[in-house]
Design a protein around this motif. Structure first.
Motif, mmCIF file in Angstrom:
data_model
loop_
_atom_site.group_PDB
_atom_site.id
_atom_site.type_symbol
_atom_site.label_atom_id
_atom_site.label_comp_id
_atom_site.label_asym_id
_atom_site.label_seq_id
_atom_site.Cartn_x
_atom_site.Cartn_y
_atom_site.Cartn_z
ATOM 1 N N HIS A 1 0.826 -1.209 0.000
ATOM 2 C CA HIS A 1 0.000 0.000 0.000
ATOM 3 C C HIS A 1 0.859 1.257 0.000
ATOM 4 N N ARG B 1 2.419 1.629 -3.438
ATOM 5 C CA ARG B 1 1.424 2.124 -4.395
ATOM 6 C C ARG B 1 1.168 3.612 -4.172
ATOM 7 N N ALA B 2 1.062 4.022 -2.921
ATOM 8 C CA ALA B 2 0.845 5.442 -2.616
ATOM 9 C C ALA B 2 2.008 6.280 -3.134
ATOM 10 N N ARG C 1 1.643 9.145 -5.978
ATOM 11 C CA ARG C 1 2.020 10.522 -5.646
ATOM 12 C C ARG C 1 3.127 11.036 -6.552
ATOM 13 N N ARG D 1 3.722 15.522 -0.094
ATOM 14 C CA ARG D 1 3.022 14.237 0.034
ATOM 15 C C ARG D 1 3.885 13.091 -0.511
ATOM 16 N N THR D 2 4.629 13.370 -1.566
ATOM 17 C CA THR D 2 5.549 12.364 -2.103
ATOM 18 C C THR D 2 6.650 12.082 -1.096
ATOM 19 N N SER E 1 5.442 9.875 1.665
ATOM 20 C CA SER E 1 5.336 8.478 1.242
ATOM 21 C C SER E 1 6.699 7.805 1.190
#
Length: 127
Positions: free
Chosen positions: A21, A24-25, A29, A39-40, A43
């Motif tokens: 997960h 994938r996020a 992103r 946000r990247t 992650s």
């Protein structure tokens, strides 16, 4: 999971379940916002910590170094998220027995927190 610390392997935590997960996020992103987005970076940090928890130290180190580089450039060296990534990388290097570099990063994190927050701030004392 302790703030700034990778899960110890076999600690009862289940970072392995989260890895697909998180990967994938990160992929989404990066495609949506690129590498210039907080946000990247978040992650990258999260996936790096999860990989560290599974003993995938080389992969975790690459992710955390990249997140640290991008956060430092985008947020500044003294920003809390940047310092959390610095601490996570230092902890990973310690677990991976790269003691000299780990110690240098811990010292850098302490110095940055002390300059930004003061000697008596809880974040400085925990660094």
């Amino acid at each position: 999971m302790t703030k700034g610390r990778p899960w110890p392997p076999n600690s009862g935590s289940q970072p392995n379940a989260a890895q697909p997960h998180l990967a994938r996020a990160l992929d989404l992103r990066q495609r949506l916002w690129g590498h210039a987005d907080a946000r990247t970076w978040a992650s990258m940090h999260a996936l790096g910590r999860a990989r560290a928890g599974q003993g995938q130290y080389a992969a975790a180190e690459r992710l955390l170094r990249r997140a640290l580089e991008l956060r430092t450039r985008g947020l500044g060296a003294s920003q809390r998220d940047t310092l959390d990534t610095l601490s996570a990388l230092a902890d990973l290097l310690r677990v991976d027995r790269q003691f000299e570099e780990a110690q240098a990063l811990v010292r850098r994190g302490y110095d940055l927190r002390r300059a930004a927050l003061g000697e008596r701030h809880l974040d400085t004392l925990e660094a």
